[in-house]
Design a protein around this motif. Structure first.
Motif, short mmCIF file in Angstrom:
data_model
loop_
_atom_site.label_atom_id
_atom_site.label_comp_id
_atom_site.label_asym_id
_atom_site.label_seq_id
_atom_site.Cartn_x
_atom_site.Cartn_y
_atom_site.Cartn_z
N ALA A 1 77.03 99.67 57.94
CA ALA A 1 76.98 99.23 56.55
C ALA A 1 77.05 97.72 56.40
O ALA A 1 76.73 97.19 55.34
N CYS A 2 77.47 97.03 57.45
CA CYS A 2 77.63 95.56 57.38
C CYS A 2 76.47 94.81 58.00
O CYS A 2 76.38 93.58 57.84
N ARG A 3 75.60 95.49 58.70
CA ARG A 3 74.56 94.78 59.45
C ARG A 3 73.55 94.09 58.54
O ARG A 3 73.20 92.92 58.76
N ALA A 4 73.04 94.79 57.54
CA ALA A 4 72.00 94.19 56.68
C ALA A 4 72.50 92.96 55.94
O ALA A 4 71.81 91.94 55.89
N PRO A 5 73.70 92.99 55.35
CA PRO A 5 74.18 91.77 54.66
C PRO A 5 74.36 90.59 55.61
O PRO A 5 74.03 89.44 55.25
N VAL A 6 74.89 90.85 56.81
CA VAL A 6 75.07 89.76 57.77
C VAL A 6 73.71 89.24 58.21
O VAL A 6 73.50 88.02 58.33
N TRP A 7 72.78 90.15 58.45
CA TRP A 7 71.42 89.73 58.81
C TRP A 7 70.83 88.85 57.72
O TRP A 7 70.19 87.83 58.00
N ALA A 8 71.03 89.24 56.45
CA ALA A 8 70.47 88.47 55.34
C ALA A 8 71.03 87.05 55.31
O ALA A 8 70.30 86.08 55.10
N ALA A 9 72.33 86.92 55.53
CA ALA A 9 72.94 85.59 55.56
C ALA A 9 72.38 84.76 56.71
O ALA A 9 72.07 83.57 56.55
N GLN A 10 72.23 85.40 57.88
CA GLN A 10 71.65 84.69 59.02
C GLN A 10 70.21 84.27 58.72
O GLN A 10 69.80 83.16 59.06
N ALA A 11 69.45 85.17 58.11
CA ALA A 11 68.05 84.87 57.81
C ALA A 11 67.93 83.70 56.85
O ALA A 11 67.04 82.85 56.99
N LEU A 12 68.82 83.65 55.88
CA LEU A 12 68.80 82.52 54.94
C LEU A 12 69.04 81.20 55.67
O LEU A 12 68.33 80.22 55.43
N PHE A 13 70.02 81.19 56.56
CA PHE A 13 70.33 79.94 57.26
C PHE A 13 69.29 79.62 58.33
O PHE A 13 69.07 78.45 58.65
N ARG A 14 68.62 80.63 58.87
CA ARG A 14 67.48 80.36 59.75
C ARG A 14 66.37 79.68 58.96
O ARG A 14 65.74 78.74 59.46
N GLU A 15 66.13 80.16 57.77
CA GLU A 15 65.12 79.54 56.92
C GLU A 15 65.48 78.10 56.60
O GLU A 15 64.63 77.20 56.64
N LEU A 16 66.74 77.86 56.29
CA LEU A 16 67.19 76.49 56.05
C LEU A 16 67.00 75.63 57.30
O LEU A 16 66.56 74.47 57.22
N THR A 17 67.32 76.20 58.46
CA THR A 17 67.16 75.47 59.72
C THR A 17 65.70 75.10 59.95
O THR A 17 65.38 73.97 60.35
N ASP A 18 64.80 76.06 59.70
CA ASP A 18 63.37 75.79 59.86
C ASP A 18 62.93 74.64 58.95
O ASP A 18 62.16 73.76 59.36
N ARG A 19 63.41 74.67 57.72
CA ARG A 19 63.00 73.64 56.76
C ARG A 19 63.61 72.28 57.11
O ARG A 19 62.98 71.24 56.92
#
Length: 292
Positions: A239-257
Motif C-alpha cells: 500500500a505504500c509503494r505507489a506513493p513513495v514511487w510518486a515522490a521519487q518520480a517527482l524528484f527525478r523529474e526535478l533532477t532532470d530539469r
C-alpha cells in the motif's frame, strides 16, 4: 466528541492543514497513502515545517534576530521531548507529531539530530563535506526514517512475515538515501534564495558560485541516492509503494530539469515541475496502486 478526543482530533486536523498549505507536491503524493498512513506522514511533515519556519521565513520576517529564533527552536525541541514523554502538548502540531512517534516507536534519537541541523542553519554559512553530511542526516535522512517507521508499522500489523537482516538494512539505507536525494535537489533548486537571500552555501564546491561542473557532481550524487532508494521500494508494504514511487518520480523529474538547466540560469531562478507533468506522475502512481 469532547475533552481530550476533541483536542486530539483538532491537532490531527492542524497537521493536515500545514501539509496542504505548504507543499502541493508532497500533499498530492501523500494522498495516495491510505488514510491512517497519510495522516501520520502529515504530522511528521507539520513538525518539520514548523521548525523550518522558525529558522527561516515568518520568524525572521517578524523581526526576530538569530538568537531569538534559536531560543524558539530550543523551546520547540524541549516541547517535542516532553510531548514524546508524556503524550500531550499545548502545541497542536507537536501534540499530533508525538501521537505518531509514540505509536510507531521512534523518539528523540531521530528528533535530536533534526533539531541540531535546524540550529546549524542559524549559525553556519559555508559547509565542508563532513558538516554537510551531518546536516543532511539530521534535516532529511531522519525524516525518511520516521516515515519508514510508519510504513513498517502498517506492514507488521497486516501480519507480514519478518524481514531478513539484509532487507532491513536495504530499507534503512533506502529511507536515508531518499531523504538525502530530496534535500540535495532542494539545495540546487533553491540555490538562488539560499545564497542570495540567506547567505548560505551548502556545497563547498559552490562557495565561489555555481558552475556546470559542480552541478554535474551534485546531480550524480543525487542519482546515486535515488538508485539506492529504488532498491528499497519493492520491500515496502504494497500500500505504500505507489506513493513513495510518486515522490521519487517527482524528484527525478526535478533532477532532470536541474541537469538540463545551465548553472548560470540555475543560480538565479527556481526550477519547477509543471502541473501537467505532476498530473502524469499521479495518474501513473494511481494505476500502480490499483494493480497492487
Amino acid at each position: 466528541m469532547k475533552g481530550l478526543d476533541l483536542y486530539t482530533e483538532t491537532a490531527k486536523t492542524s497537521a493536515g492543514v500545514v501539509i496542504r498549505r505548504y507543499s502541493t507536491s508532497f500533499s498530492w503524493a501523500s494522498r495516495l497513502f491510505e488514510r491512517p498512513v497519510r495522516e501520520h506522514i502529515a504530522r511528521v511533515y507539520a513538525l518539520v515545517r514548523l521548525a523550518d519556519e522558525i529558522v527561516d521565513g515568518p520568524a525572521e520576517a517578524a523581526g526576530l534576530d538569530v538568537r531569538m529564533r534559536e531560543k524558539l527552536l530550543d523551546e520547540l525541541e524541549d516541547e517535542t521531548e516532553r510531548a514524546l514523554r508524556i503524550g500531550f502538548s499545548t502545541n497542536l502540531v507537536v501534540h499530533a507529531f508525538a501521537l505518531t512517534a509514540r505509536e510507531h516507536g521512534f523518539g528523540m534519537e531521530l528528533c535530536t539530530p533534526f533539531f541540531a541541523s535546524m540550529r546549524r542553519d542559524l549559525d553556519e554559512d559555508v559547509w565542508d563535506a563532513d558538516a554537510l553530511d551531518d546536516y543532511i542526516y539530521g534535516s532529511a535522512e531522519v525524516v525518511g526514517l520516521m516515515c519508514l517507521a510508519v510504513f513498517e508499522s502498517r506492514r507488521s500489523r497486516g501480519g507480514a512475515p519478518a524481514r531478513s537482516g539484509d532487507q532491513d538494512r536495504t530499507l534503512h539505507d533506502g529511507a536515508r538515501r531518499l531523504g538525502a536525494a530530496f534535500q540535495k535537489v532542494n539545495f540546487l533548486r533553491d540555490f538562488a534564495d539560499d545564497r542570495g537571500a540567506l547567505g548560505r552555501t551548502y556545497f563547498a564546491e559552490t562557495a565561489d558560485g555555481l558552475t556546470d561542473d559542480a552541478k554535474a557532481h551534485i546531480v550524480a550524487s543525487i542519482r546515486a541516492d535515488l538508485r539506492a532508494a529504488d532498491q528499497a521500494v519493492p520491500l515496502l508494504d504494497r500500500a505504500c509503494r505507489a506513493p513513495v514511487w510518486a515522490a521519487q518520480a517527482l524528484f527525478r523529474e526535478l533532477t532532470d530539469r536541474i541537469e538540463a538547466t545551465p548553472a548560470e540560469v540555475l543560480a538565479t531562478t527556481r526550477v519547477r515541475v509543471p502541473d501537467a507533468v505532476k498530473a502524469r506522475i499521479l495518474v501513473r502512481a494511481l494505476a500502480m496502486k490499483a494493480m497492487r
